[in-house]
Write an enzyme that holds these catalytic residues in place. Structure first.
Site, PDB file in Angstrom:
ATOM      1  N   CYS A  12      11.070  -4.651 -30.747  1.00 51.93           N
ATOM      2  CA  CYS A  12      12.467  -5.003 -31.013  1.00 51.93           C
ATOM      3  C   CYS A  12      12.855  -6.154 -30.091  1.00 51.93           C
ATOM      4  CB  CYS A  12      13.347  -3.792 -30.736  1.00 51.93           C
ATOM      5  SG  CYS A  12      13.219  -3.283 -29.019  1.00 51.93           S
ATOM      6  N   HIS A  41       6.374   1.417 -23.234  1.00 56.65           N
ATOM      7  CA  HIS A  41       5.494   2.566 -23.448  1.00 56.65           C
ATOM      8  C   HIS A  41       4.284   2.122 -24.248  1.00 56.65           C
ATOM      9  CE1 HIS A  41       9.266   5.214 -22.964  1.00 56.65           C
ATOM     10  NE2 HIS A  41       8.584   5.177 -21.845  1.00 56.65           N
ATOM     11  N   HIS A  74      14.938  -0.356 -20.585  1.00 49.07           N
ATOM     12  CA  HIS A  74      15.630   0.939 -20.506  1.00 49.07           C
ATOM     13  C   HIS A  74      16.831   0.924 -19.572  1.00 49.07           C
ATOM     14  CE1 HIS A  74      12.302   2.582 -22.594  1.00 49.07           C
ATOM     15  NE2 HIS A  74      11.490   2.715 -21.581  1.00 49.07           N
ATOM     16  N   CYS A  96      18.119  -4.114 -21.715  1.00 47.84           N
ATOM     17  CA  CYS A  96      18.551  -4.547 -23.047  1.00 47.84           C
ATOM     18  C   CYS A  96      20.083  -4.567 -23.106  1.00 47.84           C
ATOM     19  CB  CYS A  96      18.000  -3.593 -24.096  1.00 47.84           C
ATOM     20  SG  CYS A  96      18.573  -4.021 -25.746  1.00 47.84           S
ATOM     21  N   GLU A 126      16.016   5.762 -19.974  1.00 51.43           N
ATOM     22  CA  GLU A 126      17.298   5.159 -20.400  1.00 51.43           C
ATOM     23  C   GLU A 126      18.446   6.142 -20.168  1.00 51.43           C
ATOM     24  OE1 GLU A 126      17.614   3.809 -24.514  1.00 51.43           O
ATOM     25  OE2 GLU A 126      19.768   4.150 -24.403  1.00 51.43           O
ATOM     26  N   THR A 162      20.098   4.724 -27.120  1.00 51.12           N
ATOM     27  CA  THR A 162      20.049   3.675 -28.149  1.00 51.12           C
ATOM     28  C   THR A 162      19.015   3.928 -29.237  1.00 51.12           C
ATOM     29  OG1 THR A 162      18.536   2.439 -26.745  1.00 51.12           O
ATOM     30  CG2 THR A 162      20.871   1.843 -26.618  1.00 51.12           C
ATOM     31  N   CYS A 190      21.150   1.478 -31.387  1.00 49.73           N
ATOM     32  CA  CYS A 190      21.124   0.018 -31.562  1.00 49.73           C
ATOM     33  C   CYS A 190      20.718  -0.356 -32.994  1.00 49.73           C
ATOM     34  CB  CYS A 190      20.188  -0.626 -30.551  1.00 49.73           C
ATOM     35  SG  CYS A 190      18.465  -0.456 -30.971  1.00 49.73           S
ATOM     36  N   SER A 218       5.846   7.557 -26.176  1.00 44.16           N
ATOM     37  CA  SER A 218       7.043   6.854 -26.653  1.00 44.16           C
ATOM     38  C   SER A 218       7.883   7.791 -27.518  1.00 44.16           C
ATOM     39  CB  SER A 218       6.622   5.617 -27.464  1.00 44.16           C
ATOM     40  OG  SER A 218       7.673   5.216 -28.305  1.00 44.16           O
ATOM     41  N   ASN A 220      10.688   7.221 -29.097  1.00 43.72           N
ATOM     42  CA  ASN A 220      11.204   6.679 -30.363  1.00 43.72           C
ATOM     43  C   ASN A 220      10.113   6.670 -31.424  1.00 43.72           C
ATOM     44  OD1 ASN A 220      10.459   3.661 -31.097  1.00 43.72           O
ATOM     45  ND2 ASN A 220      10.598   3.720 -28.878  1.00 43.72           N
TER      46      ASN A 220
HETATM   47 FE1  F3S Z   1      15.085  -2.291 -28.397  1.00 46.72          FE
HETATM   48 FE2  F3S Z   1      17.246  -2.668 -27.043  1.00 46.72          FE
HETATM   49 FE3  F3S Z   1      17.279  -1.234 -29.205  1.00 46.72          FE
HETATM   50  S1  F3S Z   1      15.243  -2.317 -26.206  1.00 46.72           S
HETATM   51  S2  F3S Z   1      15.277  -0.308 -29.307  1.00 46.72           S
HETATM   52  S3  F3S Z   1      16.894  -3.400 -29.105  1.00 46.72           S
HETATM   53  S4  F3S Z   1      18.318  -0.828 -27.330  1.00 46.72           S
END
Ligand code: F3S
Length: 278
Positions: A12, A41, A74, A96, A126, A162, A190, A218, A220
């Site tokens: 991302c 990660h 994070h 971020c 995070e 996020t 996000c 990871s 996510n």
């Molecule tokens: Fe990536 Fe920032 Fe979203 S690191 S997953 S764009 S909060």
């Protein structure tokens, strides 16, 4: 066998930005460069950086020979900035901007007397960072936690990690709403995560098998696997192409590939290539 790569897979914006900062710093500085925790990660990227002299520091109080400290996407709590200040350490802050927004909402809510609820994984860095801004009353609700009248105060503000799943955020809101006198909600999931989850879910509906690529640690990436399984499709979480097992695809006509926020595009392409060979 048809192979489809999900849109929105791979690095991302926030991860790309943090990695770029780490490689740029490695170019400029000869020694003493550390990231606070692994930059992402993904062990392959971390070891490439190690090859360039960028080492990983476990905590900001460590007394190693730190000259430059890179804060990853994070983010961190205010205690970390305090602990490095005055020690002659240059901080490169790659938090971020979406995480910064979540931190800032937590700080504002706490200052205005709201109990902050963070929907996320308590152990995730995070969430640990956001907690630092969220005040004494803050609580974290993960996917298996439930709100009750003992844990909820009158004025409540909900924010989200996020990369959290929208379903978990929605479920927590539904549980808290009848218990709170006043409720403010900031959907801090996000845009990159929303798109990734949406596209992965859509692809999982139309394929026989999903391959989810990303670091085993990871969160996510694991959520993407859960999301695929919730659609009733077999989903395999792998870190590299070498982990693919031919028998997973015995009856598959169509295979989908998706990847977590810290999965490099080249690893996703390698997985697709390996699948074509199978
Ligand atoms: Fe990536 Fe920032 Fe979203 S690191 S997953 S764009 S909060």
């Amino acid at each position: 066998m048809k192979i489809i790569i999900s849109e929105g897979s791979g690095f991302c914006f926030g991860v790309k930005r943090a990695i770029q900062a780490a490689f740029d710093t490695a170019d400029r500085e000869k020694s003493g460069v550390f990231t606070l925790g692994p930059i992402i990660h993904n062990p392959q990227v971390v070891s490439r950086l190690e090859g360039l002299g960028v080492r990983v520091l476990d905590n900001a109080d460590a007394t190693d020979d730190v000259r430059v400290l890179i804060i990853r996407s994070h983010g961190v709590g205010p205690d970390v900035y305090e602990s490095v200040s005055g020690r002659g350490i240059r901080v490169i802050d790659a938090t971020c901007p979406f995480v910064k927004t979540a931190q800032s909402h937590a700080e504002t809510l706490s200052r205005e007397g709201y109990q902050v609820i963070i929907v996320g994984d308590r152990a995730h860095p995070e969430v640990q960072g956001i907690l630092g801004y969220a005040g004494q009353d803050a609580v974290v609700f993960g996917k298996d936690d439930h709100a009750d009248r003992f844990s909820i105060k009158r004025k409540v503000g909900i924010i989200s990690q996020t990369t959290q799943s929208f379903n978990t955020l929605q479920r927590v809101i539904e549980e808290v709403l009848p218990l709170a006198g006043e409720l403010r909600i900031f959907n801090t999931i996000c845009n990159a995560t929303r798109k990734r989850q949406y596209e992965t879910g859509k692809l999982a509906e139309s394929v026989d098998v999903m391959v989810v690529v990303g670091g085993k640690n990871s969160a996510n990436t694991r959520r993407l696997q859960n999301l695929c399984e919730a659609q009733g499709v077999s989903a395999y979480h792998i870190e590299t192409a070498q982990e693919l097992q031919p028998e997973w695809f015995n009856d598959a006509q169509t295979v989908g590939i998706t990847g977590g926020a810290s999965t490099p595009d080249w690893i996703i392409q390698e997985v697709a290539e390996h699948l074509r060979e199978l």
